[in-house]
Design an enzyme around this catalytic site. Structure first.
Site, PDB file in Angstrom:
ATOM      1  N   ALA A  37       0.839  -1.206   0.000  1.00 62.36           N
ATOM      2  CA  ALA A  37       0.000   0.000   0.000  1.00 62.36           C
ATOM      3  C   ALA A  37       0.873   1.254   0.000  1.00 62.36           C
ATOM      4  O   ALA A  37       0.609   2.213  -0.724  1.00 62.36           O
ATOM      5  CB  ALA A  37      -0.933  -0.004   1.207  1.00 62.36           C
ATOM      6  N   ASP A  38       1.921   1.253   0.821  1.00 63.56           N
ATOM      7  CA  ASP A  38       2.869   2.372   0.823  1.00 63.56           C
ATOM      8  C   ASP A  38       3.505   2.561  -0.546  1.00 63.56           C
ATOM      9  O   ASP A  38       3.584   3.670  -1.079  1.00 63.56           O
ATOM     10  CB  ASP A  38       3.978   2.114   1.847  1.00 63.56           C
ATOM     11  CG  ASP A  38       3.592   2.481   3.260  1.00 63.56           C
ATOM     12  OD1 ASP A  38       2.676   3.301   3.440  1.00 63.56           O
ATOM     13  OD2 ASP A  38       4.205   1.948   4.198  1.00 63.56           O
ATOM     14  N   LEU A  39       4.014   1.459  -1.103  1.00 64.91           N
ATOM     15  CA  LEU A  39       4.747   1.541  -2.357  1.00 64.91           C
ATOM     16  C   LEU A  39       3.843   1.999  -3.501  1.00 64.91           C
ATOM     17  O   LEU A  39       4.238   2.837  -4.316  1.00 64.91           O
ATOM     18  CB  LEU A  39       5.378   0.188  -2.682  1.00 64.91           C
ATOM     19  CG  LEU A  39       6.421  -0.313  -1.685  1.00 64.91           C
ATOM     20  CD1 LEU A  39       6.881  -1.721  -2.045  1.00 64.91           C
ATOM     21  CD2 LEU A  39       7.626   0.629  -1.624  1.00 64.91           C
ATOM     22  N   GLY A  44       3.081   5.656  -3.239  1.00 61.71           N
ATOM     23  CA  GLY A  44       4.222   6.432  -3.713  1.00 61.71           C
ATOM     24  C   GLY A  44       4.302   6.485  -5.222  1.00 61.71           C
ATOM     25  O   GLY A  44       4.531   7.552  -5.823  1.00 61.71           O
TER      26      GLY A  44
END
Length: 400
Positions: A172-174, A177
């Site tokens: 989810a973070d990646l 980004g």
């Protein structure tokens, strides 16, 4: 802003990086690797609220080096009016400002999109949040695993008997980004036509839901709630992980043609006409029987043997590598996904390469390791016209 000559497709841009943890730094890293000047804004030593989260240099040095290569570091206390004044000077000459504070923080600090774009209308202002800039969950703290759960990914990952399963990377973070970087690039292209920047927004939750892809479509169109299928594909069999004589093999025998080729390669041509094995829907209904039939044959040879044999027959397959084996793989070496770097403290290290190739701008290993906190503060302030005595005063006041 002036700086040393840079090369790369994005070398004409200056990015102000007010991000932390992972999603924001992932977005900005793309620009840094492609030649943009990236100035990482960090809280000065002695000021409250330093970078004590995942990706901080004291927690995981390898992670920090990989996230923040090719950047400059300016320590700046944006809770102080003089710190905000310095930021405003930077904004006048910058192209992009990226932040991933909770939605209300930037407005409390007086560094929201309306304020900064009033100073520089060409500025592209980018925000990454956990759940969006407004709405009932806007104030919730956003973390990758929480977005994976709320975004549905954990409900379709793993085996049913194991319960919801987190993916082994902070996906989810990646993805947030990467979507942020894509939005910024789109806004920069739009600026070429309009002359104006804009506010780009994404969130961990939105990005995670977007990545559900066909699993989400099953619900939105067919009103079917997808479940967990472990390593197997929910709609086609046999597709998944099978044990071999010395390890494991991924096989993707999608459709009837691949099924026939697989059976023939395994010496099990009779399975093609086995009742219940005739087409994908039948094989899905008899998943356990199909897997058991081919699984016994696959355990008779090594992973390498089967890989060679199946690929020769045109059946998609591949070994399952541990991380060390990934970077030892001949194709991975050929693709140069391991970027060497000489680090002043760590010596010879390697970082994960960018997966994109541009024919006019060949990929190059990072030119600069992740900066030490405040490495470039004095030089950047001098560019803005601050004298050395004034810089010393700002340091003493913990503004920088």
């Amino acid at each position: 802003m002036s700086s040393s000559p840079r090369s790369g497709a994005l070398s004409r841009y200056t990015v102000l990086d007010a991000t932390r943890v992972r999603a924001g730094p992932t977005a900005v890293r793309l620009f840094a690797d492609m030649g943009a000047r990236v100035i990482k804004l960090e809280i000065p030593p002695g000021a409250p609220g330093g970078d004590d989260m995942i990706g901080g240099r004291d927690h995981n040095r390898a992670d920090y080096e990989n996230l923040h290569r090719n950047k400059e570091s300016l320590t700046l206390n944006m809770k102080e009016p003089e710190g905000v004044a310095i930021l405003h000077e930077l904004v006048k000459k910058a192209d992009v400002f990226v932040e991933n504070y909770r939605p209300d923080v930037k407005h409390r600090l007086g560094i929201g999109p309306d304020t900064l774009r009033a100073i520089n209308p060409r500025l592209v202002y980018a925000s990454i949040s956990g759940f969006g800039q407004d709405g009932p969950y806007a104030g919730w703290p956003g973390f990758d695993s929480i977005a994976q759960g709320m975004g549905g990914l954990m409900s379709v990952t793993g085996k049913p008997e194991d319960g919801p399963m987190r993916v082994g990377i902070p996906i989810a973070d990646l993805c947030a980004g990467h979507f942020c970087a894509m939005g910024v690039l789109a806004a920069l292209l739009d600026r070429e036509a309009t002359g104006e920047g804009q506010w780009v927004q994404t969130s961990l939750l939105e990005s995670q839901i977007a990545m559900l892809d066909f699993q989400a479509a099953q619900w939105l169109i067919d009103r079917k709630v997808p479940g967990q299928h472990g390593n197997e594909h929910p709609l086609t069999v046999p597709t998944g992980v099978f044990e071999t004589q010395d390890g494991y093999l991924n096989i993707a025998a999608i459709g009837q043609t691949m099924w026939v080729r697989l059976c023939e390669s395994l010496g099990l041509a009779q399975l093609v006409n086995e009742p219940g094995f005739g087409a994908d829907p039948e094989r899905v209904a008899n998943r356990d029987r199909v897997n058991a039939a081919i699984g016994s044959a696959l355990r008779t040879r090594t992973t390498a043997d089967w890989t060679q044999r199946l690929l020769k027959a045109g059946v998609p397959c591949g070994p399952i590598h541990t991380i060390d084996k990934v970077f030892d793989d001949p194709q991975v070496k050929h693709l140069e996904m391991q970027w060497p770097m000489q680090h002043p403290e760590l010596g010879d290290i390697a970082l994960v390469g960018q997966p994109m190739r541009l024919s006019r701008h060949p990929r190059t290993a990072p030119a600069k390791p992740a900066p030490q906190q405040g490495d470039d503060t004095d030089a950047i302030l001098r560019e803005l016209g601050y004298s050395d005595p004034r810089i010393a005063e700002l340091r003493a006041a913990v503004v920088v």
